[in-house]
Design a protein around this motif. Sequence first.
Motif, PDB file in Angstrom:
ATOM      1  N   MET A  16      -9.191   2.345   5.377  1.00  0.00           N
ATOM      2  CA  MET A  16      -8.824   3.237   5.387  1.00  0.00           C
ATOM      3  C   MET A  16     -10.186   4.870   6.243  1.00  0.00           C
ATOM      4  SD  MET A  16     -11.306   2.932   1.775  1.00  0.00           S
ATOM      5  CE  MET A  16     -12.664   4.088   1.714  1.00  0.00           C
ATOM      6  N   GLY A  50      -6.524   5.198   8.781  1.00  0.00           N
ATOM      7  CA  GLY A  50      -5.211   6.388   7.712  1.00  0.00           C
ATOM      8  C   GLY A  50      -4.626   5.331   7.764  1.00  0.00           C
ATOM      9  N   ASP A  51      -3.882   4.148   7.622  1.00  0.00           N
ATOM     10  CA  ASP A  51      -2.620   3.428   7.293  1.00  0.00           C
ATOM     11  C   ASP A  51      -3.160   3.037   5.511  1.00  0.00           C
ATOM     12  OD1 ASP A  51      -0.894   1.673   7.337  1.00  0.00           O
ATOM     13  OD2 ASP A  51      -1.966   0.205   8.807  1.00  0.00           O
ATOM     14  N   LYS A  52      -2.426   4.080   5.400  1.00  0.00           N
ATOM     15  CA  LYS A  52      -2.251   4.252   4.015  1.00  0.00           C
ATOM     16  C   LYS A  52      -0.919   2.992   3.021  1.00  0.00           C
ATOM     17  CE  LYS A  52      -2.778   9.211   3.296  1.00  0.00           C
ATOM     18  NZ  LYS A  52      -2.467  10.433   2.752  1.00  0.00           N
ATOM     19  N   ALA A  53      -0.020   2.608   3.903  1.00  0.00           N
ATOM     20  CA  ALA A  53       1.214   1.265   3.299  1.00  0.00           C
ATOM     21  C   ALA A  53       0.080   0.542   3.231  1.00  0.00           C
ATOM     22  CB  ALA A  53       2.269   1.358   4.495  1.00  0.00           C
ATOM     23  N   LEU A  99      -3.549   0.215   3.051  1.00  0.00           N
ATOM     24  CA  LEU A  99      -4.492   0.446   2.701  1.00  0.00           C
ATOM     25  C   LEU A  99      -4.025  -0.098   1.057  1.00  0.00           C
ATOM     26  CD1 LEU A  99      -7.347   1.158   2.012  1.00  0.00           C
ATOM     27  CD2 LEU A  99      -6.724   2.986   1.570  1.00  0.00           C
ATOM     28  N   GLY A 100      -3.161   0.081   0.775  1.00  0.00           N
ATOM     29  CA  GLY A 100      -2.708  -0.160  -0.655  1.00  0.00           C
ATOM     30  C   GLY A 100      -2.144  -1.678  -0.850  1.00  0.00           C
ATOM     31  N   ARG A 107      -5.688  -3.213  -1.113  1.00  0.00           N
ATOM     32  CA  ARG A 107      -6.484  -2.713  -2.433  1.00  0.00           C
ATOM     33  C   ARG A 107      -5.781  -4.068  -3.336  1.00  0.00           C
ATOM     34  NH1 ARG A 107      -7.348   4.171  -1.934  1.00  0.00           N
ATOM     35  NH2 ARG A 107      -9.343   3.187  -1.342  1.00  0.00           N
TER      36      ARG A 107
END
Length: 150
Positions: A18, A21-24, A26-27, A30
Amino acid sequence: MSATSLKERLTGDIKAAMKGGDKARLGTLRMMHAAIRQREIDDQTELGDDQVLEVLDRMAKRHRESIAQYSQADRTDLVEQEESELAVIAEYLPEPLSDADLDHMIDEAVAETGAASIKDMGRVMAELKPRVQGRADMSAVSARVKARLG
């Protein structure tokens, strides 16, 4: 490594993703956390190390199956996404067993259970499962045991 430390590590990695900023990533983290949490809710218990590895192993297996299906359908975009998610999941799984190590473990399990024929396969698999969970594909292990006993 205990299950608590695995879950703590997962929580820490979620926070780091988070902040970074590593969205992939992080997804995927999660999704892993949600699967573990769902299993805890379903079983109404705190998962131990073995159960957490079971959940992650199942997730990895589903991703490998999806990769095979998407490859056949020539969907490289989906293959790449599944492979990146599988790489994150694999960070939490133990080191995979080599073929030689797996064969050695099968030989030990056959000797310990006194298995002589294919009828004894269930006992051998019951002996092997806790040892190889998350470190080898159980369907491949089953095929090897069958070949060894058959």
